[in-house]
Design an enzyme around this catalytic site. Sequence first.
Site, PDB file in Angstrom:
ATOM      1  N   HIS A 366     -73.279  30.517 -27.993  1.00 25.11           N
ATOM      2  CA  HIS A 366     -74.233  29.403 -28.011  1.00 25.11           C
ATOM      3  C   HIS A 366     -75.655  29.829 -27.715  1.00 25.11           C
ATOM      4  CE1 HIS A 366     -70.730  26.749 -28.327  1.00 25.11           C
ATOM      5  NE2 HIS A 366     -71.582  26.088 -29.069  1.00 25.11           N
ATOM      6  N   CYS A 680     -70.816  22.591 -40.951  1.00 29.58           N
ATOM      7  CA  CYS A 680     -71.971  22.638 -40.045  1.00 29.58           C
ATOM      8  C   CYS A 680     -71.987  23.881 -39.159  1.00 29.58           C
ATOM      9  CB  CYS A 680     -72.057  21.371 -39.204  1.00 29.58           C
ATOM     10  SG  CYS A 680     -70.654  21.140 -38.111  1.00 29.58           S
TER      11      CYS A 680
HETATM   12  C1  PEP Z   1     -68.904  25.064 -34.765  1.00 24.38           C
HETATM   13  O1  PEP Z   1     -68.026  25.313 -33.947  1.00 24.38           O
HETATM   14  O2  PEP Z   1     -68.970  25.600 -35.901  1.00 24.38           O
HETATM   15  C2  PEP Z   1     -69.969  24.096 -34.477  1.00 24.38           C
HETATM   16  C3  PEP Z   1     -70.811  23.699 -35.387  1.00 24.38           C
HETATM   17  O3  PEP Z   1     -70.070  23.664 -33.190  1.00 24.38           O
HETATM   18  P1  PEP Z   1     -70.628  24.571 -32.006  1.00 24.38           P
HETATM   19  O4  PEP Z   1     -71.202  25.812 -32.597  1.00 24.38           O
HETATM   20  O5  PEP Z   1     -71.635  23.770 -31.270  1.00 24.38           O
HETATM   21  O6  PEP Z   1     -69.397  24.840 -31.195  1.00 24.38           O
END
Ligand code: PEP
Length: 754
Positions: A366, A680
């Site tokens: 993240h 996404c």
């Molecule tokens: C993912 O897991 O691809 C996503 C878009 O959510 P995050 O990266 O916030 O876990």
Amino acid sequence: MPPANAAREILRRLHEVMASRTGAEAKLGQVVRIIAQALSSEVASIYLLRDGMLELYATQGLSQAAVHVTRLAMGQGLIGVIAATREPLNLAEAREHPDFAYRPETGEELYHSLAGVPIVRREAAIGVLAVQHREPRDYDDVEIEALQTVAMALSELIHGAGMVDDAEAARARATNTLPGRLQGLRLVDGLARGVAVFHQPRVIIEHTMADDVEAERNRVQTGFLRLRQQIDAMMGTAEFSAGGDHQEVLETYKMFAYDEGWLRRINEAIDTGLTAEAAIDRVQARTRARMRSIEDPYLRERLADLDDLANRLLRIVSGQLGTAAQMGLPGDTILLARNLGPAELLEYDRRFLKGVVLEEGSLTAHVTIVARAMGVPMLGRVPELFGQVSEGDELIVDAGNGMLLLRPQAAMIKGYTEMSEARARRAESFARLRDLPAVSRDGRRIEVMMNAGLADDTQALDQTGADGIGLFRTEFQFLVSATLPRRERQQALYKHVLDAAGDRPVVFRTVDIGGDKTVPYLSGGEDDENPAMGWRALRLALGRTGLMKVQARALLQAAAGRTLNVMFPMVSEPWEFAEAKALVEAQRALLARQGHPLPSRVAYGAMIEVPALIEVLDHLLPMTDFVSVGTNDLTQFLFAADRANPRLADRYDWLSPAILRVLRRIVRAAGAAGKPVTVCGEMGGRPLEALALLAIGIDRLSITPAGIGPVKAMVRSTDLAVITEAMQGWLDAPGSDVRACLSALASEQGIDLG
Ligand code: PEP
Ligand code: MG
């Protein structure tokens, strides 16, 4: 006299010299006499930096006619080498060293052996202390350490007397290191130039000589107690209890923090008359020297851990505890850290933060997503970063080429300027695409939306011409806040985002806390052995319904009179989705009863991130209005490969048939159920990966803002029918190298991949 006692004796007498009323030069004259006598050496000399040259300032044993006459440049002669490398030299036959430079005025031809150490202030060599003997002899480690201890004390005396000022030291720092380059892994593409700032700044040691040995010992003792408490606390927190690398590092930390031998060595250095800080630094220098001579990478890493811990102890003892974010950035900054959490990165002022370099780091951690959202280039997996870079060094981060340039010279800077101009031209060409739709050459319209998470991110909507916000990560507000954001604050943020988006859709994802996104005020998954698969996201939210209810009300009220798109993260079974939807619906009914204005429509979406959910899409899809695939998590769970583990960062390919076939199944199921599907995850932000997604039937992407221009350019230069057909063939045949096949076809077709 044994050398350790000699150091103590010299320091005691240095105290007297410093307290005396003689001039600074006379003091240095006394100092060299004291050193020569205590170490029974025939020569003791001090060279100091003056106008960029190392000048003989005081000597006992060499010809007095050479004082202020013998001058050497950084790197010139043995004295220059000691200063330039900031390393001691220990030579039985000084004249045999290739850098020996004979200076007849000194009369030094009489002496065979030489031991010299740098006099360092604020990480810059401001001078050199050297002793010489007539007979050829090796100096032992204890003697060299005694010299180093004396050099530390001298640094304070010299600075205190104003004989070398900080400006001169800063110049030395800038000139005594060579250009270089280090390789790393591109985490966030981009190019940046600035000065090195350590996330945890090196402690500045102002005072090296102590009056009260007992008081200094007590300070170290108290520091050790606090250090041990910190390590014990860290071992108990969720972020670190995940096992793997962190666990190993912490185990080592713990071992060192409880190592009586380390404490004893520091105390011995204090006994020679040093302050607690100088003593820790002294012992740390010894560790660093050992680190450089060890080949075994495992042992080197462990010594690097000890170095890290010594920095922590120094910060505790000196009270210099803040991170660079809390101290304020000096200007264009390249931030260096071993690793960072997303919340730590968000503390930095975006105006000055130009780039980030990590010793660890991985593509979908993240902190990387946050850096991408902030538009800050980031390079990861640069080993031994801190051994190579000093604070204040000029750096160029060329993340695109996985390169960090150190202390660049003119040619490198010219290359950087050319590259940034080319990037600017490319950005201009993307800007021209801003108001044009992403339509392929054969007429397929692709919706290219952006991912966001902070209020400021909405500016990128207009700058990039995104079709909307396909993923708004609401947990970012929680990460940047020291306390739980109240409903009013949440609602204000959501309203701001909806206002900025205007007619464009916004999909709000409910909080995805846990995993590598922990916040101190929300407990729950601390004891999870594996937080990514633990008490996180929707699991946590459904377990703490108070939190979820507040967020639901904030969202419903913020979207009054408009469409509200709500999406739930990490849905693992359809009943979780149903429960979450029912919870929001209950809040909607409650607000209606209270007479609050409500959204004109509420659409519910599920994130597909857990493989099990894909098996039951026939059950899930009818309950939803849309779905969105989070490929970051889906990939980590499909491959059983922690997304934050740097060693796995480039092991599995997003274009592997396993991932693409799973995604194709989702597209087909959603198509049959008539539900829109978006991708996404980070993979959609890269043109080649995005092309693969379109080729398996994805029509909606939500990606990092920086990816919108390149992906639009890719779409507009592609005949998607051709690629789709080819992809079908590759995926149906076992063992295809999709990346290679797709790259080749894309270049044959003249597709713009940036
Ligand atoms: C993912 O897991 O691809 C996503 C878009 O959510 P995050 O990266 O916030 O876990
Ligand atoms: Mg996810």
